[in-house]
Design a protein around this motif. Structure first.
Motif, PDB file in Angstrom:
ATOM      1  N   GLY A 198       0.780  -1.237   0.000  1.00  0.00           N
ATOM      2  CA  GLY A 198       0.000   0.000   0.000  1.00  0.00           C
ATOM      3  C   GLY A 198       0.808   1.282   0.000  1.00  0.00           C
ATOM      4  O   GLY A 198       0.225   2.373   0.068  1.00  0.00           O
ATOM      5  N   LEU A 199       2.137   1.199  -0.067  1.00  0.00           N
ATOM      6  CA  LEU A 199       2.954   2.412  -0.131  1.00  0.00           C
ATOM      7  C   LEU A 199       2.750   3.086  -1.482  1.00  0.00           C
ATOM      8  O   LEU A 199       2.971   2.479  -2.533  1.00  0.00           O
ATOM      9  N   VAL A 200       2.332   4.344  -1.455  1.00  0.00           N
ATOM     10  CA  VAL A 200       2.118   5.107  -2.691  1.00  0.00           C
ATOM     11  C   VAL A 200       3.380   5.902  -2.993  1.00  0.00           C
ATOM     12  O   VAL A 200       3.887   6.627  -2.132  1.00  0.00           O
ATOM     13  N   THR A 201       3.889   5.771  -4.202  1.00  0.00           N
ATOM     14  CA  THR A 201       5.108   6.479  -4.603  1.00  0.00           C
ATOM     15  C   THR A 201       4.829   7.372  -5.797  1.00  0.00           C
ATOM     16  O   THR A 201       4.225   6.929  -6.780  1.00  0.00           O
ATOM     17  N   ILE A 202       5.246   8.622  -5.709  1.00  0.00           N
ATOM     18  CA  ILE A 202       5.196   9.548  -6.837  1.00  0.00           C
ATOM     19  C   ILE A 202       6.638   9.857  -7.227  1.00  0.00           C
ATOM     20  O   ILE A 202       7.433  10.287  -6.390  1.00  0.00           O
ATOM     21  N   ALA A 203       6.968   9.618  -8.489  1.00  0.00           N
ATOM     22  CA  ALA A 203       8.355   9.805  -8.931  1.00  0.00           C
ATOM     23  C   ALA A 203       8.385  10.483 -10.293  1.00  0.00           C
ATOM     24  O   ALA A 203       7.423  10.415 -11.062  1.00  0.00           O
ATOM     25  N   GLY A 204       9.513  11.145 -10.573  1.00  0.00           N
ATOM     26  CA  GLY A 204       9.683  11.830 -11.851  1.00  0.00           C
ATOM     27  C   GLY A 204       9.014  13.185 -11.859  1.00  0.00           C
ATOM     28  O   GLY A 204       8.836  13.819 -10.827  1.00  0.00           O
ATOM     29  N   GLY A 205       8.620  13.624 -13.047  1.00  0.00           N
ATOM     30  CA  GLY A 205       7.938  14.907 -13.175  1.00  0.00           C
ATOM     31  C   GLY A 205       8.885  16.087 -13.171  1.00  0.00           C
ATOM     32  O   GLY A 205      10.108  15.943 -13.249  1.00  0.00           O
ATOM     33  N   LYS A 206       8.321  17.274 -13.079  1.00  0.00           N
ATOM     34  CA  LYS A 206       9.108  18.503 -13.095  1.00  0.00           C
ATOM     35  C   LYS A 206       8.458  19.528 -12.165  1.00  0.00           C
ATOM     36  O   LYS A 206       7.298  19.375 -11.762  1.00  0.00           O
ATOM     37  N   TRP A 207       9.202  20.576 -11.837  1.00  0.00           N
ATOM     38  CA  TRP A 207       8.718  21.581 -10.881  1.00  0.00           C
ATOM     39  C   TRP A 207       7.358  22.125 -11.308  1.00  0.00           C
ATOM     40  O   TRP A 207       6.428  22.230 -10.513  1.00  0.00           O
ATOM     41  N   THR A 208       7.261  22.488 -12.570  1.00  0.00           N
ATOM     42  CA  THR A 208       6.056  23.163 -13.057  1.00  0.00           C
ATOM     43  C   THR A 208       4.793  22.352 -12.814  1.00  0.00           C
ATOM     44  O   THR A 208       3.725  22.910 -12.538  1.00  0.00           O
ATOM     45  N   THR A 209       4.901  21.028 -12.890  1.00  0.00           N
ATOM     46  CA  THR A 209       3.708  20.173 -12.810  1.00  0.00           C
ATOM     47  C   THR A 209       3.481  19.592 -11.414  1.00  0.00           C
ATOM     48  O   THR A 209       2.747  18.619 -11.262  1.00  0.00           O
ATOM     49  N   TYR A 210       4.084  20.196 -10.400  1.00  0.00           N
ATOM     50  CA  TYR A 210       3.969  19.633  -9.047  1.00  0.00           C
ATOM     51  C   TYR A 210       2.506  19.459  -8.627  1.00  0.00           C
ATOM     52  O   TYR A 210       2.142  18.470  -7.963  1.00  0.00           O
ATOM     53  N   ARG A 211       1.624  20.426  -8.989  1.00  0.00           N
ATOM     54  CA  ARG A 211       0.233  20.372  -8.544  1.00  0.00           C
ATOM     55  C   ARG A 211      -0.504  19.215  -9.200  1.00  0.00           C
ATOM     56  O   ARG A 211      -1.257  18.482  -8.541  1.00  0.00           O
ATOM     57  N   ALA A 212      -0.297  19.042 -10.504  1.00  0.00           N
ATOM     58  CA  ALA A 212      -0.937  17.934 -11.214  1.00  0.00           C
ATOM     59  C   ALA A 212      -0.417  16.594 -10.701  1.00  0.00           C
ATOM     60  O   ALA A 212      -1.178  15.619 -10.570  1.00  0.00           O
ATOM     61  N   MET A 213       0.878  16.535 -10.407  1.00  0.00           N
ATOM     62  CA  MET A 213       1.459  15.317  -9.839  1.00  0.00           C
ATOM     63  C   MET A 213       0.816  14.997  -8.494  1.00  0.00           C
ATOM     64  O   MET A 213       0.487  13.839  -8.195  1.00  0.00           O
ATOM     65  N   ALA A 214       0.644  16.035  -7.674  1.00  0.00           N
ATOM     66  CA  ALA A 214       0.021  15.837  -6.365  1.00  0.00           C
ATOM     67  C   ALA A 214      -1.421  15.365  -6.514  1.00  0.00           C
ATOM     68  O   ALA A 214      -1.879  14.469  -5.790  1.00  0.00           O
ATOM     69  N   GLN A 215      -2.125  15.952  -7.458  1.00  0.00           N
ATOM     70  CA  GLN A 215      -3.524  15.557  -7.682  1.00  0.00           C
ATOM     71  C   GLN A 215      -3.607  14.091  -8.090  1.00  0.00           C
ATOM     72  O   GLN A 215      -4.430  13.335  -7.557  1.00  0.00           O
ATOM     73  N   ASP A 216      -2.754  13.682  -9.028  1.00  0.00           N
ATOM     74  CA  ASP A 216      -2.753  12.282  -9.465  1.00  0.00           C
ATOM     75  C   ASP A 216      -2.418  11.348  -8.301  1.00  0.00           C
ATOM     76  O   ASP A 216      -2.986  10.260  -8.175  1.00  0.00           O
ATOM     77  N   THR A 217      -1.486  11.784  -7.462  1.00  0.00           N
ATOM     78  CA  THR A 217      -1.054  10.952  -6.332  1.00  0.00           C
ATOM     79  C   THR A 217      -2.174  10.772  -5.318  1.00  0.00           C
ATOM     80  O   THR A 217      -2.444   9.652  -4.861  1.00  0.00           O
ATOM     81  N   ILE A 218      -2.819  11.872  -4.943  1.00  0.00           N
ATOM     82  CA  ILE A 218      -3.897  11.782  -3.953  1.00  0.00           C
ATOM     83  C   ILE A 218      -5.103  11.042  -4.535  1.00  0.00           C
ATOM     84  O   ILE A 218      -5.782  10.279  -3.827  1.00  0.00           O
ATOM     85  N   ASP A 219      -5.381  11.210  -5.821  1.00  0.00           N
ATOM     86  CA  ASP A 219      -6.449  10.440  -6.464  1.00  0.00           C
ATOM     87  C   ASP A 219      -6.179   8.939  -6.316  1.00  0.00           C
ATOM     88  O   ASP A 219      -7.074   8.160  -5.964  1.00  0.00           O
ATOM     89  N   ALA A 220      -4.921   8.555  -6.593  1.00  0.00           N
ATOM     90  CA  ALA A 220      -4.546   7.142  -6.490  1.00  0.00           C
ATOM     91  C   ALA A 220      -4.626   6.656  -5.046  1.00  0.00           C
ATOM     92  O   ALA A 220      -5.069   5.531  -4.777  1.00  0.00           O
ATOM     93  N   ALA A 221      -4.211   7.510  -4.108  1.00  0.00           N
ATOM     94  CA  ALA A 221      -4.239   7.142  -2.690  1.00  0.00           C
ATOM     95  C   ALA A 221      -5.669   6.960  -2.199  1.00  0.00           C
ATOM     96  O   ALA A 221      -5.976   6.013  -1.461  1.00  0.00           O
TER      97      ALA A 221
END
Length: 727
Positions: free
Chosen positions: A428-451
């Protein structure tokens, strides 16, 4: 005329490409607008109350210790980790965040300072017909627009010039940049445009004129990365997230699921780095957002798991502001080894970078002389021969580690996409990896959606689109005028405070001490040539700064702008922090030494000392050697072979000039290679040789001795401030 024909021809040839991209762009915009109906004005839908002030660090640690169970626990206080915490807490989830160092202490503070979609990624998308690359650029351009909106005090559009030196390249680059505008659609900051040679040189006068055909200017965003990261963290804290820096995760806690019999991650064991106290933090979901250290946390969960990150080092250098116009950047689209170099104005200085090379993961990346010289050589290729690009003009240098997602078919890091991936382990460990500074918010949204989906958390959709960050709510471009009028701050200081703290600048101004001068009334500077004031150190402690390094590199950006100025400010910074945090004399000494070590290794100070060492070659003409010997002996009257503070004071007194003894000590110490309290003739000749070769610039001793020699019989003021010289 030739250019116009070339553009028309290319436009016809590229019509298919434009139509394709336009179609994709329109479809994407339709999808986004349709999605917007689901979360129209998402920020306005936030039901979680926001506090006027964020809790103290001690209160945050207490919350971590006493909360029975969080919904979400984020490991990592970089842009992505703080973005995850903000996304989760604004959905109504009970949220915690742990960072073993300081917020933004890693990659997030060591970027190119751009908020961009990635022109080169769009080029790859078109050339390789790669729809994934196209989607990444499209997403980044959407996030660029959002970030400029939610933190206008910390970010702004920046025009970037792409100089062209071959006729055929003009229509080629013009088409590419126009496609970039087209993909941005309604979120295009400003339309790109073409410049003639004369107009390009007017806007960027230090540009190399030889064979210049013209230039293309396009727009991207720029920001203060460390302060932006901190604004995200502070906003999350104000919404109720228990966020703590200097809280290290020691191991993951697991429990056996009674239904499946499998082990599940249920929290972490952590240690307060500042006190040494260890405690458990329980959570329904643990998120790994540790950037380059992604795999080390994944291996806490499963030792056998394969690595998914391939770290890449990017070095940047900072040079004096006169190397670039105040509001115009430069893009070198094809360096000598096929990389891209940006040359950008930032905080009244000039940033040049970046490199891109495989590296080992470390908490303390160090810029190398090889990378610094590579960047300098590329800069020389684009600047006029009238501009001498000197090694000594490097004021600071740093290396940041990008957490790239490994592509098993990739041959080198340059072909790896900066796109992100979200993975969930069997436990159940959720990992967010890669991406770039500009897209931090979208990355966070995808991560919390998955969580939310994986752990059956009760939460709605993301609320962070349009959600203003700390300092943005009542900020305006003219806010600094009120600071000048209401508090008597210098205009430059007021502008700096407004662009750093936004509407919270008034809180800093309120605690600024009276100067005792007619003007400014309040606001004592930490160093004369930068607008940072002592009150920012006091306020920085409230913003969770706990070390001198936090203050000199991330609450202020002195270390990233000029390491010598940062070192000069350190004693005062340590004194102020010592009073606020009740440091002992021993603790203050340790903080001072740790900060100096940070400047020496991680911010490029070491490469300064490497330019002037005991073994430095003296390559001076015989006439120059005699001239410099004569100047030296003017101070060394006794022919001792060295000069001391007393010798310098004696000469200065003879021309009625007084300089404080501690200042003289600092001036001599810059040149005293063997640190024996004196400058020997050989050391002085090494200094002058290094200055002639451009390896060293802005030496106060050299300026002082030259001025004293020229004015020995005249009573003039000798300047002892740094002249802008660097490493």
């Amino acid at each position: 005329m030739a250019f116009q024909k070339a553009v028309k021809g290319t436009a016809l040839i590229g019509g298919g490409a434009i139509a394709t991209v336009f179609g994709l762009s329109q479809f994407s915009q339709y999808r986004n607008k349709h999605g917007a109906f689901v979360h129209v004005q998402a920020a306005e839908a936030v039901t979680v109350p926001i506090k006027n002030h964020f809790p103290t660090r001690e209160q945050q640690i207490l919350a971590l210790q006493t909360t029975s169970e969080f919904d979400v626990l984020v490991i990592g206080g970089g842009a992505t980790g703080c973005g995850c915490a903000l996304d989760a807490v604004t959905r109504g989830l009970k949220t915690a965040l742990l960072e073993r160092d300081d917020f933004s202490s890693g990659t997030s503070s060591r970027s190119t300072k751009l908020i961009h979609g990635g022109v080169r990624y769009l080029q790859k998308a078109i050339m390789k017909l790669d729809f994934e690359q196209y989607k990444m650029v499209k997403e980044a351009l959407e996030e660029r627009a959002n970030l400029l909106e939610i933190a206008p005090h910390l970010s702004a559009p920046l025009p970037i010039m792409l100089p062209v030196y071959k006729w055929w390249q003009l229509p080629y680059y013009w088409l590419g940049i126009k496609l970039y505008d087209l993909v941005a659609g309604s979120q295009c900051l400003k339309s790109s445009y073409v410049l003639s040679k004369s107009r390009a040189l007017e806007l960027f006068p230090m540009l190399r004129k030889d064979k210049l055909v013209g230039a293309i200017v396009y727009y991207d965003g720029q920001h203060n990365d460390a302060r932006m990261n901190l604004a995200i963290a502070l906003t999350a804290a104000r919404y109720g997230a228990a966020t703590a820096n200097y809280a290290e995760v020691l191991c993951l806690l697991k429990t056996t699921d009674p239904a499946s019999g499998k082990e599940r991650v249920c929290g972490v064991r952590c240690r307060d780095v500042l006190t040494g106290q260890e405690f458990d933090v329980k959570a329904k979901c643990v998120i790994n957002a540790t950037g380059p250290f992604t795999d080390s946390v994944r291996k806490m969960d499963d030792q056998e798991v394969p690595n998914i990150c391939q770290p890449s080092a990017g070095v940047h250098i900072v040079m004096p502001g006169y190397y670039s116009p105040d509001n115009m950047g430069l893009l070198d689209p094809a360096t000598s080894d096929g990389r891209v170099i940006f040359f950008l104005p930032w905080e009244k200085m000039t940033i040049a970078g970046t490199t891109d090379s495989p590296t080992d993961v470390t908490s303390h990346p160090i810029p190398t002389e090889e990378d610094i010289n590579f960047i300098l050589n590329e800069v020389r290729n684009y600047l006029s021969v009238d501009v001498e690009v000197r090694r000594g003009d490097v004021l600071a240098a740093w290396s940041g580690i990008r957490p790239l997602v490994t592509d098993p078919n990739s041959k080198d890091t340059q072909s790896i996409s900066r796109n992100h991936v979200v993975t969930i382990s069997d436990s159940g460990l959720v990992t967010i990896a890669g991406g770039k500074w500009t897209t931090y918010r979208a990355m966070a949204q995808d991560t919390i959606d998955a969580a939310v989906q994986a752990h059956n958390l009760k939460a709605g959709s993301s609320k962070t689109i349009g959600l203003q960050l700390q300092g943005a709510e009542d900020w305006s471009p003219t806010l600094y005028i009120r600071l000048v009028q209401d508090y008597g701050l210098e205009s430059e200081v007021a502008q700096h405070l407004a662009s750093t703290y936004g509407d919270k600048a008034f809180e800093v101004a309120k605690i600024a001490k009276v100067t005792g001068k007619r003007w400014p009334i309040v606001g004592k500077r930490l160093v004369s040539e930068f607008p940072y004031i002592e009150a920012e150190v006091v306020y920085g402690v409230k913003e969770y700064a706990r070390t001198a390094v936090d203050m000199v590199s991330r609450r202020t950006r002195l270390a990233f702008l000029n390491v010598q100025a940062a070192e000069e400010a350190l004693p005062r910074i340590v004194d102020i922090m010592g009073k606020e945090l009740n440091w002992s004399e021993q603790k203050k000494k340790e903080e001072l030494e740790a900060a100096k070590k940070f400047l020496y290794y991680e911010m490029g100070y070491k490469v300064k000392s490497d330019q002037l060492t005991d073994s430095s070659e003296i390559s001076l003409a015989p006439s120059d050697i005699e001239r410099y010997k004569k100047r030296f002996h003017m101070f060394d009257k006794d022919k001792k072979g060295f000069i001391t503070i007393l010798d310098v004071q004696r000469v200065l007194e003879s021309i009625s000039v007084q300089i404080a003894e501690n200042t003289l000590h600092d001036i001599l110490n810059e040149v005293d290679l063997n640190k024996n309290g004196q400058v020997e003739l050989n050391e002085f000749l090494q200094l002058m040789s290094a200055i002639q070769k451009g390896h060293v610039s802005g030496s106060r001793l050299a300026v002082l001795m030259k001025t004293a020699e020229e004015n020995l019989h005249q009573r003039v003021v000798i300047p002892v401030d740094r002249s802008g010289g660097g490493l």
